[in-house]
Scaffold this motif. Sequence first.
Motif, mmCIF file in Angstrom:
data_model
loop_
_atom_site.group_PDB
_atom_site.id
_atom_site.type_symbol
_atom_site.label_atom_id
_atom_site.label_comp_id
_atom_site.label_asym_id
_atom_site.label_seq_id
_atom_site.Cartn_x
_atom_site.Cartn_y
_atom_site.Cartn_z
ATOM 1 N N ALA A 434 0.829 -1.203 0.000
ATOM 2 C CA ALA A 434 0.000 0.000 0.000
ATOM 3 C C ALA A 434 0.867 1.258 0.000
ATOM 4 C CB ALA A 434 -0.922 -0.001 1.212
ATOM 5 N N ASP A 435 2.167 1.083 -0.308
ATOM 6 C CA ASP A 435 3.102 2.204 -0.436
ATOM 7 C C ASP A 435 3.365 2.908 0.908
ATOM 8 O OD1 ASP A 435 4.872 3.348 -2.092
ATOM 9 O OD2 ASP A 435 3.540 4.928 -2.811
ATOM 10 N N ILE A 436 3.248 2.152 1.983
ATOM 11 C CA ILE A 436 3.551 2.691 3.313
ATOM 12 C C ILE A 436 4.916 2.154 3.737
ATOM 13 C CG2 ILE A 436 2.904 2.622 5.768
ATOM 14 C CD1 ILE A 436 -0.044 2.391 4.760
ATOM 15 N N ARG A 437 5.785 3.059 4.146
ATOM 16 C CA ARG A 437 7.121 2.664 4.582
ATOM 17 C C ARG A 437 6.997 1.807 5.840
ATOM 18 N NH1 ARG A 437 12.551 6.006 6.466
ATOM 19 N NH2 ARG A 437 13.905 4.535 5.402
ATOM 20 N N THR A 513 -6.217 1.505 8.833
ATOM 21 C CA THR A 513 -6.050 2.244 10.091
ATOM 22 C C THR A 513 -4.703 2.962 10.129
ATOM 23 O OG1 THR A 513 -7.322 0.463 11.129
ATOM 24 C CG2 THR A 513 -6.261 2.045 12.601
ATOM 25 N N VAL A 514 -3.656 2.262 9.685
ATOM 26 C CA VAL A 514 -2.330 2.888 9.660
ATOM 27 C C VAL A 514 -2.359 4.106 8.751
ATOM 28 C CG1 VAL A 514 0.030 2.581 8.836
ATOM 29 C CG2 VAL A 514 -1.027 0.817 10.268
ATOM 30 N N ARG A 515 -2.987 3.955 7.583
ATOM 31 C CA ARG A 515 -3.034 5.081 6.660
ATOM 32 C C ARG A 515 -3.787 6.264 7.290
ATOM 33 N NH1 ARG A 515 -1.638 5.604 2.097
ATOM 34 N NH2 ARG A 515 -1.824 3.535 1.180
ATOM 35 N N ASP A 516 -4.880 5.981 7.970
ATOM 36 C CA ASP A 516 -5.650 7.053 8.613
ATOM 37 C C ASP A 516 -4.798 7.809 9.636
ATOM 38 O OD1 ASP A 516 -7.790 6.345 7.105
ATOM 39 O OD2 ASP A 516 -8.847 5.240 8.695
ATOM 40 N N ILE A 517 -4.058 7.048 10.440
ATOM 41 C CA ILE A 517 -3.223 7.704 11.463
ATOM 42 C C ILE A 517 -2.139 8.548 10.807
ATOM 43 C CG2 ILE A 517 -1.598 7.302 13.370
ATOM 44 C CD1 ILE A 517 -3.217 4.789 14.076
ATOM 45 N N LEU A 518 -1.500 7.987 9.766
ATOM 46 C CA LEU A 518 -0.440 8.735 9.073
ATOM 47 C C LEU A 518 -1.013 10.020 8.473
ATOM 48 C CD1 LEU A 518 1.573 5.886 7.295
ATOM 49 C CD2 LEU A 518 2.234 7.206 9.318
#
Lengths: 522, 522
Positions: A434-437, A513-518
Amino acid sequence: MAKTKGPRRPKAETPKGFRDYFGHEVTARKAMLDKIAEVYHRYGFDALETSAVETVEALGKFLPDVDRPNEGVFAWEEDADWLALRYDLTAPLARVAAQYRQDLPTPYRRYAMGPVWRNEKPGPGRFRQFYQCDADTVGAASVAADAEICAMLSDALEEVGIPRGDYVIRVNNRKVLNGVMEVAGILDPADPEKFASERGIVLRAIDKLDRLGVEGVRALLGEGRKDESGDVTKGAGLRTEQIQRIMTFIDVSLQFGPEAQARSKKIAMMGRPMMFLGGSNPSASAVKFLRAVVSDSEQGIEGVYELEQIASLLAAQGYGPDRIIIDPSVVRGLGYYTGPVFEAELTFSIEDEKGRPRQFGSVAGGGRYDDLVKRFTGQPVPATGVSIGVDRLLAALQAKGRLDTTAQGPVVVTVMDRDRMSDYMGMVADLRAADIRAEMYLGNPKNFGNQLKYADKRGSPIAIIQGGDEAAKGVVQIKDLILGAKIAQQATVEEWKSQPAQIEVARENLVQTVRDILDRHK
Amino acid sequence: MAKTKGPRRPKAETPKGFRDYFGHEVTARKAMLDKIAEVYHRYGFDALETSAVETVEALGKFLPDVDRPNEGVFAWEEDADWLALRYDLTAPLARVAAQYRQDLPTPYRRYAMGPVWRNEKPGPGRFRQFYQCDADTVGAASVAADAEICAMLSDALEEVGIPRGDYVIRVNNRKVLNGVMEVAGILDPADPEKFASERGIVLRAIDKLDRLGVEGVRALLGEGRKDESGDVTKGAGLRTEQIQRIMTFIDVSLQFGPEAQARSKKIAMMGRPMMFLGGSNPSASAVKFLRAVVSDSEQGIEGVYELEQIASLLAAQGYGPDRIIIDPSVVRGLGYYTGPVFEAELTFSIEDEKGRPRQFGSVAGGGRYDDLVKRFTGQPVPATGVSIGVDRLLAALQAKGRLDTTAQGPVVVTVMDRDRMSDYMGMVADLRAADIRAEMYLGNPKNFGNQLKYADKRGSPIAIIQGGDEAAKGVVQIKDLILGAKIAQQATVEEWKSQPAQIEVARENLVQTVRDILDRHK
C-alpha cells in the motif's frame, strides 16, 4: 596491559578530512540537486558525468593555492602515467570538450554534479571530498553565454528555496581588472608574463578587501602588511602613484558592491567614512565609473563594454539589479579566468554558534575561461560556466529552515512470538504494497522494550503489536507513537484518557487504520 | 616533421579503463536508481553515502581475484597511512557500522549508491570505475533479514521495468556448500584453515558449472583441466570418492537451477543426458535433495534448515518460485560470505552483435557476511545485503527497449540579427518561464545553415526564426523540425504542401504555438 593476541584490528575511521553522509543528509542534497538539474535541463544543458580519475597532465595545475603548485590533488603512479582524482569539474570538461570535439554539438552546454577531491590540510568544517554542481557552455564566444549562466544561476537559487532578495549575483570582468593593472603600469599587453607576481598579490589583496579593509589592501599593494599577531605578509612593492591608481578602482568597488551599504558602515568603523552611490541602477552607474578608471586601456574598455552588454541582455529577460548586479570588487581565486567572472552571494545573516549574526557569503562562482580547452587542442575554444558549492548552499537552506530533515521513519511491526515471523512479515508486505514505509523488527525480539526503543530511534510514527491472544482473535494493536509522545510530554491524565494512543483493530483493517493515522499526522 | 615549438600539449584522454557518460546515459541511470531508492526506502532502508576514500586497512582484502591479494585497489601513501578508493560499498559499510555503532539503530538498514573503483586490467566493456547500488541490514542474525533482501530485490527489479518471469532470484547457502565439503572430507570443522586451497578450487569450479559442463568440473576436482587452447588449469587433486560426493551435489544443482531445463539441454549436447526434476515447487524438492546430500554435517543441516525458513517466509509474503527459488548451484565469488547467498538472473535472451541469442545472466548478488564488522570490533555482528550491478541492469533495460534514450533536445531560437540578441533571449526566457526546454543559438551566427545543423544535432523539435522583416511585423517563424524530417523522408509533394512544417505566428503567440506543436508530437 597490551593485549596482543590475534591479528591487529583495523581502525574503524574515515581518513582525516573525509566524512560520511547519513539518511536525510543524502536525500536532502539529492532533492536540492534534482531541482537544480531541472533548471539546467530547461535551459538546454545536457548531463555529463566524467570519470573521477584523470591523468595528472590532463587536469593541469589551476588550483587557487599557488604556493603549492605540486600538491592539491590525490595522485598515484601507474606505469609511466600519474593518475589523480579530479579537483573540480571544469578541468575534466575541458578534456572532454577536446577529446570529443568532433561529436559534441557546438556550442556544448553541459551540467555536471558530483564529488571532487582536494589534497588540502583538513580543518573544522573543511573536507577533502565535497560536492560541486556545475554548468558550462563551451564554444560560445558571445557574452550572451555569460549572461545566460547568470540568469540560470539566479533561477536555480530561487528554485531550491532562496527567495529573491536573499541573494545577489555579482558580475565583474577580468579584462577590467587587467585594464586597471595596465593603467597602474603592472601589466604590459606586449609582455603578459612581466609583473605576474605583483599582479597575483594585487588580485589576492582585492579579493580580501572585505576582510582587510582599505588600509590593509593599501599596505599589501606597497611594502606589505603586519597583522594583529605580528605576522608579516609580503607586499607587491608598488610605487605611490601605482597604488593610487588601484585605490581609485577599490573606491568604485566599494561603492557598488552588493553590500555597499553594510560594507560602508563597516569601513566607516575602520576609520574611513564612505558614501553609498548605488542609486536606482547600480550596474549602470558602476559601468560609468569603471570606464573612467580603466582610462585608455584597450582591454579595460572592452571589459567594461562586455559588462554593459551582459547587464542589458539580462535586463531584457527581466533580470534586474534586484537579482544580478555589476560589482567591480569580484575577483575569483582561480587562475584560468579570462573574461566575465561572477559570484552568487547570500545576503541574509544567520547566527553563528555564539548567537552573533554572520553574513552567509558566497555559494557559487564562475566565469569565462577561454584558454582551458586550448591546452589540449592548440585551438582557442571559448568557454564559460558556474560552479555551485553544494555543501554551502545546503548549509544555507538548513540555516533558513528550508530543508526537510524530519524524514519519517518506517512503521515498525514488532515481534512478539518468534515462531510467527511469517505473520509479521505478511503485515509488513501488506503495508509496503500500500506504499507505506514499513519494516519488521529484525533484532533479537526477546526484550520487547528494545523493540520500542528501536522504533523511537528510527523516528517511527506507528508500532504494530500482535501477541498470541490478539492472533487468536484476529486483531492487532496499533500504537500511535507520535500521539503517544505528545501525550507523554504535555497532556493531563484526562486528555490521555480521551485520546487513546493505542487501539485494537481487526487484522484486515490494519492497512487502512495505519493510513488514517499517518494522514492525521501529516 | 616534429613540431616541438611551445610546451607539450596534454593528451585529451580518459585514463585506460575509465569512461565518461553523456546526456541520457546519465539521466537514464539516475531515473533507474531513483526508482530503486524508492523501493529501498519503502522497505525502511536509510540512505548512506560514505567517503570514496578509505584507509587500505579498513577496506581489507576481499576482492574475488585471490591471485593478486595486494592489487585490485587504487592506493597511495599519505604520511604513515595508505589510502585507497573503495572497491565496493560493503567494506565501507562494515567500517561505518563499527565506527558509529553507538549512534546507529540496531538493526541498521541502509542503502547506498555510487561509483566504486577496481584496479584491474581494463578490457572491452570492462571498466575500472562502475556504479553499484547496495542494500544491507547490519545487526540482524535472523534469516528473515535475508528473505527481506530477496523480496526487496524482486520488487526493485520489477519497479525498474523487468517484468515477472523475465528474472529469477536464486538462493543458496554457504553452510550447505560447507556441509558438502565436510561430507567430502575437505572441510574439518575443528580446523577450518585446513584444505582451504582445495575448497577454493572446488568453489570456483562449481561457480563455472554453466561454462565448463559436468565433465569440466569433474576434471577440476581431480587432476586438472586442459582447455581447447591446450592451457592447463590446476585441479584440487581429490580422491575418486571425494569427487563423487561433490558430483552428487552438482547433480542436485543441475536439477534445480532456474535454467535447469535450458541447461539440461545444453548439458545433453555436451554428452550427458539430463532430466528436469523441478516439479511445481522446485524449492521444496531442492531442500529435500540437499538434506540427503549434506548427510550428517551439522553445518550443512543448519544451512538447509535456513533455506527452508527463507522459502517459507517468502511464500508468506507471496514471493513464490516464479520469483525466488532455492538453487544449490549459486556460489558467489566473494570470500566473506558466511550464510545465505543470492543472485538475480535475467532469464530472457538478447541478441549479441552477431545476431545470436545470448542469456543475459546475473545483474545482482549478495549474501550474509557475519564476520566483516567483527574485523573492527572483535565482536561478531551479523549482516546481510545485496548489490545491484547498475551498468549491467541498465544494459538489460536498454536491450529490452525499456530505456527512454530519446531525450528531446531544446527548442532552438536562431539568431538572424546579431544586434537583436536581447529580443532572442527574451523569446527564450518566455519559453523557459512556461517550462519549455529552450535555448538561443550561442555559436557564431554568420552561417544560418550551421544553426539548423546544430538544432538537428541537439535533436531539437522546433526552431524559431525572426529576421528583420518579421521583427518589423511583430511575428516569428516556427519551424517544426520533427514534421520536417518526416516530410523529407516519406511524403510526396502533395502531402508536403498540405502540412506546412513552418508557420508564421504573432510574437505574442510564440509560447502557445510551440506548446501546441510539442503536445502534438508527444
